[in-house]
Design a protein around this motif. Structure first.
Motif, PDB file in Angstrom:
ATOM      1  N   THR A  76      38.198  32.973  49.084  1.00 54.88           N
ATOM      2  CA  THR A  76      37.141  31.932  48.968  1.00 54.88           C
ATOM      3  C   THR A  76      36.227  31.711  50.090  1.00 54.88           C
ATOM      4  OG1 THR A  76      38.609  30.275  49.857  1.00 54.88           O
ATOM      5  CG2 THR A  76      38.541  30.727  47.490  1.00 54.88           C
ATOM      6  N   GLY A  77      36.428  32.758  51.322  1.00 59.66           N
ATOM      7  CA  GLY A  77      35.860  32.636  52.533  1.00 59.66           C
ATOM      8  C   GLY A  77      34.548  33.183  52.530  1.00 59.66           C
ATOM      9  N   ASP A  78      34.059  33.604  53.768  1.00 61.60           N
ATOM     10  CA  ASP A  78      32.691  33.948  54.167  1.00 61.60           C
ATOM     11  C   ASP A  78      32.592  35.505  53.871  1.00 61.60           C
ATOM     12  OD1 ASP A  78      33.956  34.738  56.388  1.00 61.60           O
ATOM     13  OD2 ASP A  78      32.807  33.349  57.697  1.00 61.60           O
ATOM     14  N   ALA A  79      33.425  36.394  53.438  1.00 60.35           N
ATOM     15  CA  ALA A  79      33.206  37.572  53.306  1.00 60.35           C
ATOM     16  C   ALA A  79      31.827  37.910  52.216  1.00 60.35           C
ATOM     17  CB  ALA A  79      34.642  38.353  52.816  1.00 60.35           C
ATOM     18  N   SER A  80      31.431  39.177  52.226  1.00 64.30           N
ATOM     19  CA  SER A  80      30.264  39.215  51.237  1.00 64.30           C
ATOM     20  C   SER A  80      30.886  39.567  49.828  1.00 64.30           C
ATOM     21  CB  SER A  80      29.681  40.615  51.502  1.00 64.30           C
ATOM     22  OG  SER A  80      30.464  41.605  51.441  1.00 64.30           O
ATOM     23  N   ASP A  81      30.186  39.306  48.990  1.00 60.52           N
ATOM     24  CA  ASP A  81      30.721  39.462  47.455  1.00 60.52           C
ATOM     25  C   ASP A  81      31.078  40.667  47.111  1.00 60.52           C
ATOM     26  OD1 ASP A  81      29.820  36.864  46.809  1.00 60.52           O
ATOM     27  OD2 ASP A  81      28.115  37.491  45.866  1.00 60.52           O
ATOM     28  N   GLU A  82      30.461  41.769  47.973  1.00 60.64           N
ATOM     29  CA  GLU A  82      31.035  43.119  47.645  1.00 60.64           C
ATOM     30  C   GLU A  82      32.354  43.332  48.107  1.00 60.64           C
ATOM     31  OE1 GLU A  82      29.654  47.878  47.965  1.00 60.64           O
ATOM     32  OE2 GLU A  82      28.115  46.094  48.766  1.00 60.64           O
ATOM     33  N   GLU A  83      32.552  42.656  49.596  1.00 54.43           N
ATOM     34  CA  GLU A  83      34.129  43.024  50.057  1.00 54.43           C
ATOM     35  C   GLU A  83      34.834  42.135  49.179  1.00 54.43           C
ATOM     36  OE1 GLU A  83      33.016  42.991  54.870  1.00 54.43           O
ATOM     37  OE2 GLU A  83      32.511  41.019  53.630  1.00 54.43           O
ATOM     38  N   LYS A  84      34.623  40.842  48.678  1.00 58.43           N
ATOM     39  CA  LYS A  84      35.535  40.343  47.867  1.00 58.43           C
ATOM     40  C   LYS A  84      36.021  41.159  46.442  1.00 58.43           C
ATOM     41  CE  LYS A  84      34.075  35.859  49.349  1.00 58.43           C
ATOM     42  NZ  LYS A  84      33.518  34.580  48.943  1.00 58.43           N
ATOM     43  N   PHE A  85      35.080  41.701  46.066  1.00 59.70           N
ATOM     44  CA  PHE A  85      35.216  42.646  44.694  1.00 59.70           C
ATOM     45  C   PHE A  85      36.055  43.929  45.137  1.00 59.70           C
ATOM     46  CE2 PHE A  85      34.471  46.085  42.063  1.00 59.70           C
ATOM     47  CZ  PHE A  85      34.492  45.592  40.580  1.00 59.70           C
ATOM     48  N   HIS A  86      36.017  44.656  46.441  1.00 57.73           N
ATOM     49  CA  HIS A  86      36.836  45.503  46.850  1.00 57.73           C
ATOM     50  C   HIS A  86      38.193  45.083  46.833  1.00 57.73           C
ATOM     51  CE1 HIS A  86      34.023  49.228  47.687  1.00 57.73           C
ATOM     52  NE2 HIS A  86      33.297  48.347  47.368  1.00 57.73           N
ATOM     53  N   LYS A  87      38.472  43.840  47.517  1.00 55.98           N
ATOM     54  CA  LYS A  87      39.852  43.350  47.581  1.00 55.98           C
ATOM     55  C   LYS A  87      40.423  43.071  46.383  1.00 55.98           C
ATOM     56  CE  LYS A  87      40.269  43.325  52.275  1.00 55.98           C
ATOM     57  NZ  LYS A  87      41.302  44.157  52.756  1.00 55.98           N
ATOM     58  N   TRP A  88      39.601  42.460  45.397  1.00 53.94           N
ATOM     59  CA  TRP A  88      40.294  42.228  44.159  1.00 53.94           C
ATOM     60  C   TRP A  88      40.646  43.890  43.557  1.00 53.94           C
ATOM     61  CZ3 TRP A  88      43.282  40.104  41.136  1.00 53.94           C
ATOM     62  CH2 TRP A  88      43.041  40.117  39.813  1.00 53.94           C
ATOM     63  N   ALA A  89      39.700  44.774  43.360  1.00 43.82           N
ATOM     64  CA  ALA A  89      39.933  46.151  42.849  1.00 43.82           C
ATOM     65  C   ALA A  89      41.445  46.479  43.498  1.00 43.82           C
ATOM     66  CB  ALA A  89      38.831  46.908  43.130  1.00 43.82           C
ATOM     67  N   GLY A  90      41.504  46.469  44.802  1.00 46.53           N
ATOM     68  CA  GLY A  90      42.684  46.988  45.562  1.00 46.53           C
ATOM     69  C   GLY A  90      43.928  46.144  45.038  1.00 46.53           C
ATOM     70  N   ALA A  91      43.659  44.849  44.626  1.00 50.72           N
ATOM     71  CA  ALA A  91      44.791  44.092  44.182  1.00 50.72           C
ATOM     72  C   ALA A  91      45.374  44.665  42.799  1.00 50.72           C
ATOM     73  CB  ALA A  91      44.372  42.535  44.447  1.00 50.72           C
ATOM     74  N   VAL A  92      44.485  44.851  41.965  1.00 49.25           N
ATOM     75  CA  VAL A  92      44.625  44.744  40.401  1.00 49.25           C
ATOM     76  C   VAL A  92      45.652  45.841  40.232  1.00 49.25           C
ATOM     77  CG1 VAL A  92      43.605  45.641  38.312  1.00 49.25           C
ATOM     78  CG2 VAL A  92      42.174  44.261  39.900  1.00 49.25           C
ATOM     79  N   PRO A  93      46.079  46.913  40.686  1.00 50.29           N
ATOM     80  CA  PRO A  93      46.986  47.873  40.388  1.00 50.29           C
ATOM     81  C   PRO A  93      48.321  47.205  40.570  1.00 50.29           C
ATOM     82  CG  PRO A  93      45.516  49.199  41.605  1.00 50.29           C
ATOM     83  CD  PRO A  93      45.048  47.511  41.521  1.00 50.29           C
ATOM     84  N   TYR A  94      48.495  46.117  41.563  1.00 43.77           N
ATOM     85  CA  TYR A  94      49.704  45.451  41.778  1.00 43.77           C
ATOM     86  C   TYR A  94      50.076  44.138  41.139  1.00 43.77           C
ATOM     87  CZ  TYR A  94      49.566  48.479  45.917  1.00 43.77           C
ATOM     88  OH  TYR A  94      49.582  49.685  46.845  1.00 43.77           O
ATOM     89  N   THR A  95      49.032  44.010  40.071  1.00 41.55           N
ATOM     90  CA  THR A  95      49.362  42.833  38.988  1.00 41.55           C
ATOM     91  C   THR A  95      49.975  43.130  37.936  1.00 41.55           C
ATOM     92  OG1 THR A  95      47.022  42.888  38.141  1.00 41.55           O
ATOM     93  CG2 THR A  95      47.288  41.605  40.242  1.00 41.55           C
TER      94      THR A  95
END
Length: 468
Positions: A76-95
């Motif tokens: 929810t912080g001040d990272a860019s939208d693209e950075e947030k997307f990349h972090k979510w993409a990296g999280a998905v395999p672990y969900t």
């Protein structure tokens, strides 16, 4: 790697496959409870990127990311939208085994034609492809809804809302049809005198009437009920820890009202007594107009006070509560039923330990006047996943009448959430298909297909009577 989301995803038997593909798959969607923005629909918003439409406001994803140790900057912080997307993409395999894993890949495939499993490695390409499609008219808010064959949806709206965007949607004759839902929780939220008095000032402004006593409050609320009704509303909704009702307390309602108006902090029993009485009066108004009322009960909210202070409410710090419901629900419904003023009612529970209690309680107040008049609602919030849906369907089947069920809803703030209806339909068809294979139901495809299509679409059409 190719997606595991095949055309027969979750369908374990040939009979289940026929039920889904022949009777459920092509039905329109009536999403009778969600938190979508009517303004975004009225203006046919075009999202700038996938993070805006997919990650913003999605506390399901936020909770998972925090659990994986991802810094709040990328949530929810001040990272860019693209950075947030990349972090979510990296999280998905672990969900994996969390419903987010299924939903993520369903949504990528249904809206964007992406069949690769999402990882950090393909995040950049996925972000580029989704953003390119989101810039096209096919992926505006209306385009996204139409892709999923959404026929009608009901947003969640405060009594003071002008409904200007709903009016605009109607005037433009946009598709799908969008109707408001009356969500009056703040109208009896006397637990905080400061915020309550501020709210009453707003209510006074939209009604044009002074609200100086309890009776005036009810007049103002009925004014708004009428206004909502004139604008197509046929549903009320509540988000509560419990349905409030007391047979032992005896407070003077106008005295309580005046004390709050004077800034006094009421006791918990007084707050609950006042709320219960206002809810009873509102329910009578709904009954008079043929509405249905929905009660979502059992959430304990804002548990992490430190992060609530930093991030505010609805950011992923709510959970299942362990409240006692049976006596108060019984008393509330009985008081309305005793004067024949009980509106059509749906009750959703968040704690699965309440499944059987709710399913049997609602059956006490079905009186033969309306098919499925009082309903055990769909699996909600933490329970709207495969296991939770199966348990809700099994409980309803065992203790109620499954064939009267008005089906699934998204309860979502995301325009990409509508494959959850597909998810539910597949689970329903698989459940019935397994029963046929196990010899527990007759292999009558046409009859079971009718039951499926009723649950997925027709029951909601008939129950809510949106066109009346």
């Amino acid at each position: 790697m190719n997606s595991f989301i095949t055309e027969d995803f979750l369908l374990q038997t040939d009979f289940a496959k026929r039920l889904y593909h022949n009777f459920a798959k092509e039905l329109p969607i009536i999403d009778y409870h969600n938190h979508l923005s009517p303004e975004d629909i009225a203006t046919n918003r075009q999202f700038d990127n996938c993070s805006q439409v997919w990650l913003a406001g999605d506390h399901y994803k936020w909770r998972a990311m925090r659990a994986l140790g991802i810094n709040e900057k990328f949530i929810t912080g001040d990272a860019s939208d693209e950075e947030k997307f990349h972090k979510w993409a990296g999280a998905v395999p672990y969900t994996l085994r969390n419903p987010l894993y299924h939903w993520t890949h369903l949504e990528l495939e249904r809206y964007f034609g992406i069949t690769e499993l999402l990882t950090e490695k393909n995040a950049a390409a996925t972000y580029e492809k989704t953003n390119d499609l989101l810039s096209q008219s096919s992926h505006s808010t209306l385009g996204l809804l139409q892709q999923q064959n959404v026929e009608l949806l009901c947003t969640t709206d405060d009594p003071i809302d002008s409904l200007e965007h709903h009016k605009s949607i109607k005037e433009q004759r946009l598709s799908p049809k969008v109707l408001p839902t009356f969500r009056p929780d703040k109208a009896f939220g006397v637990g905080n005198a400061i915020s309550y008095n501020a709210y009453l000032s707003q209510l006074k402004n939209v009604t044009g009437n002074s609200i100086n006593d309890y009776d005036a409050l009810l007049v103002a609320l009925e004014n708004r009920v009428d206004y909502f009704h004139q604008n197509g509303c046929r549903l009320a909704d509540y988000g509560l820890e419990q349905i409030y009702h007391s047979t032992t307390a005896d407070f003077n309602l106008d005295t309580l009202f005046q004390e709050v108006r004077n800034g006094k902090q009421l006791s918990v029993p007084q707050v609950q007594y006042f709320a219960g009485k206002v809810m009873l009066e509102l329910s009578k108004m709904y009954h008079k107009r043929g509405w249905a009322q929905q009660f979502h009960v059992g959430a304990i909210r804002n548990n992490n006070k430190r992060l609530l202070t930093q991030l505010g409410p609805d950011t992923g710090f709510d959970s299942i509560g362990d409240f006692s419901h049976a006596v108060t629900i019984s008393g509330f419904l009985n008081e309305l039923d005793s004067t024949n003023q009980l509106a059509k009612t749906i009750i959703y529970n968040l704690n699965p330990s309440d499944n059987e209690m709710i399913a049997t309680m609602v059956g006490n107040f079905n009186d033969g006047t309306i098919r499925g008049k009082v309903q055990y609602g769909a699996a909600w919030w933490f329970l709207d996943q495969k296991d939770g849906m199966e348990k809700q369907l099994n409980t309803l089947s065992s203790l109620g009448v499954l064939s009267t069920f008005v089906g699934m809803l998204t309860d979502s703030r995301s325009f990409l959430s509508f494959p959850r209806h597909e998810y539910f339909r597949r689970i329903l068809c698989n459940l019935l298909g397994n029963d046929v294979v196990n010899g527990e139901l007759p292999a009558d495809e046409q009859w079971l297909g009718k039951i499926v299509s009723d649950i997925c679409y027709h029951n909601a059409v008939n129950y809510f009577e949106f066109d009346k």
